[in-house]
Scaffold this motif. Structure first.
Motif, short mmCIF file in Angstrom:
data_model
loop_
_atom_site.label_atom_id
_atom_site.label_comp_id
_atom_site.label_asym_id
_atom_site.label_seq_id
_atom_site.Cartn_x
_atom_site.Cartn_y
_atom_site.Cartn_z
N LYS A 16 0.93 -1.38 0.05
CA LYS A 16 0.06 0.59 -0.02
C LYS A 16 1.35 1.45 0.24
O LYS A 16 2.32 0.78 -0.04
CB LYS A 16 -0.39 0.43 1.17
CG LYS A 16 -1.86 -0.91 1.20
CD LYS A 16 -3.46 -0.51 2.80
CE LYS A 16 -3.96 -2.25 2.90
NZ LYS A 16 -3.77 -3.43 2.68
N GLU A 17 0.54 2.19 0.29
CA GLU A 17 0.98 3.62 0.31
C GLU A 17 1.30 4.43 1.84
O GLU A 17 1.34 5.06 1.84
CB GLU A 17 0.15 5.00 -0.72
CG GLU A 17 -0.33 4.33 -2.51
CD GLU A 17 1.46 4.25 -3.12
OE1 GLU A 17 2.53 4.67 -2.47
OE2 GLU A 17 1.16 3.71 -4.22
N GLU A 18 0.99 3.33 2.38
CA GLU A 18 1.15 3.82 3.57
C GLU A 18 1.72 2.82 5.05
O GLU A 18 1.29 0.99 4.60
CB GLU A 18 0.21 4.54 4.40
CG GLU A 18 -1.42 4.14 4.39
CD GLU A 18 -3.09 4.63 4.51
OE1 GLU A 18 -2.08 5.57 5.63
OE2 GLU A 18 -3.12 4.81 4.35
N LEU A 19 2.19 3.54 5.98
CA LEU A 19 2.32 2.00 6.80
C LEU A 19 1.13 1.68 7.71
O LEU A 19 -0.21 2.46 8.11
CB LEU A 19 3.35 2.49 7.25
CG LEU A 19 4.78 2.51 7.67
CD1 LEU A 19 5.57 2.94 8.09
CD2 LEU A 19 4.82 1.01 6.93
N GLY A 20 0.77 0.80 8.31
CA GLY A 20 -0.69 0.66 8.96
C GLY A 20 -0.82 -0.91 9.05
O GLY A 20 -1.14 -1.63 10.01
N GLY A 21 -0.73 -2.17 8.22
CA GLY A 21 -1.23 -2.73 7.79
C GLY A 21 -2.83 -3.12 7.67
O GLY A 21 -3.74 -2.08 7.63
N ARG A 22 -3.09 -4.55 8.76
CA ARG A 22 -4.37 -4.98 8.90
C ARG A 22 -5.43 -3.82 9.80
O ARG A 22 -6.62 -3.41 9.68
CB ARG A 22 -4.72 -5.60 9.13
CG ARG A 22 -6.25 -6.53 9.71
CD ARG A 22 -6.12 -7.77 9.76
NE ARG A 22 -7.22 -8.35 9.55
CZ ARG A 22 -8.06 -9.27 10.73
NH1 ARG A 22 -6.26 -10.40 10.96
NH2 ARG A 22 -8.97 -9.83 9.88
#
Length: 345
Positions: free
Chosen positions: A39-45
């Motif tokens: 994706k274009e950002e951190l954080g995952g689920r």
């Protein structure tokens, strides 16, 4: 002639809690680190439920998920790892010297000595409601995730599903919605036992075993009523609603790594207690890995990350220390403490 690729010690695939903490801890181990996130950002689920309250992470009781993501992302970047966004890794080449070249779906290449797979549940796709014409309501009041709670204030909300997210959403919405009804095909619910008990002892109406079978609209744009059917008897009920939230699970896509020779099933890669997979130099952490004594909590993902990084370090240098010094005795933090104005005795 193409320029040679830059060689990294550790390349982490996945930017969820396990991947972010692995990036931080890899810096503690003086490893040249890269993290690649599809994706274009951190954080995952965790990006699925940004307003959810997280209660089970040490040192935070409680914390809004969005804030926890921010804290983890900040921590992950303390030692300046290289972050790569928007690339799904699909190819793997092992060179004669034992190093790996990772290849993204779009053709970019990444050269690394070791790999930590922190893929979570893979490339996740929400399972859509299997009712003809349901997609027309997705722009009005049919939802597959809850990004914000406020739009549901004072509304009659129906939640279809029985997983962890469905239970959490019911508990979060119960204090602010006019009413919350949960419909599930089975009597048993997924998720943490405490949260299920909270849902069942609150004002949330739980209807099992029922399935959502029809959506009704007067204007063709907004759902006004729904029909549910009893799984065993076929009994039909109709309910007036203002919003419908569907949580029928997630479909996971691991096709990118399916040909890597990893010992895995539809959801997990298998590893030993050192988080080593069956492929030399490839380790795993977080929801993606399964092993004896696995703990499926965010806190467990942090422990997985530490074990995987330590194993990667020892794979490259068998004479290295088994683990990093704790932060209070780690020289890497002395300068950072001074920058924070901390006076050390």
């Amino acid at each position: 002639m193409a320029e040679p690729l830059e060689l990294y010690d550790v390349t982490i695939i996945g930017g969820g809690p396990a991947g972010m903490y692995a990036a931080f801890y890899s810096g503690m181990r003086d490893l040249k680190t890269k993290l690649i996130e599809a994706k274009e950002e951190l954080g995952g689920r965790m990006l699925i439920y940004p307003e959810k309250m997280i209660w089970d992470v040490g040192g935070f009781a409680p914390i809004v998920c969005e804030q926890l993501i921010g804290q983890l992302a900040k921590q992950a970047q303390i030692f300046d790892p290289t972050l790569v966004f928007g690339q799904q890794i699909t190819g793997l080449e092992r060179r004669e010297d034992g190093t790996y070249v990772l290849v993204s779906e779009s053709g970019e290449k990444h050269w690394t000595r070791t790999i930590i797979l922190a893929l979570g549940r893979g490339i996740l796709k929400m399972a859509k409601l299997d009712i003809e014409g349901a997609e027309r309501y997705e722009i009005s009041n049919l939802h597959y995730t809850v990004q914000e709670l406020e739009p549901f204030r004072g509304k009659r909300v129906l939640i279809s599903g029985g997983g962890n997210s469905a239970v959490d959403w019911a508990n979060e919405l119960e204090p602010i919605a006019e009413s919350v009804v949960v419909v599930h095909r089975r009597d048993q619910f997924g998720g943490h036992e405490k949260n299920i008990i909270q849902m069942k002892t609150s004002s949330v109406e739980v209807l099992t075993p029922y399935a959502l079978t029809q959506l009704h609209s007067g204007d063709g744009r907004t759902i006004e009523k729904i029909t549910i059917s009893h799984i065993d008897s076929g009994e039909i009920k109709q309910l007036e609603v203002d919003a419908v939230i569907v949580n029928h699970g997630l479909k996971s896509d691991f096709t990118g790594i399916s040909g890597w020779g990893l010992d895995m099933d539809d959801w997990n890669v298998f590893a030993n207690g050192k988080l080593e997979t069956n492929v030399p130099g490839i380790f795993a952490a977080g929801d993606f890995v399964n092993y004896t004594s696995k703990v499926n909590l965010i806190a467990g993902a942090f422990s997985d990350a530490v074990l995987a990084v330590n194993s990667a370090k020892l794979y490259m240098d068998p004479e290295a220390a088994r683990m990093a010094y704790v932060s209070s005795h780690n020289d890497k933090f002395k300068e950072k403490n001074r920058a924070l104005g901390v006076v050390e005795e």
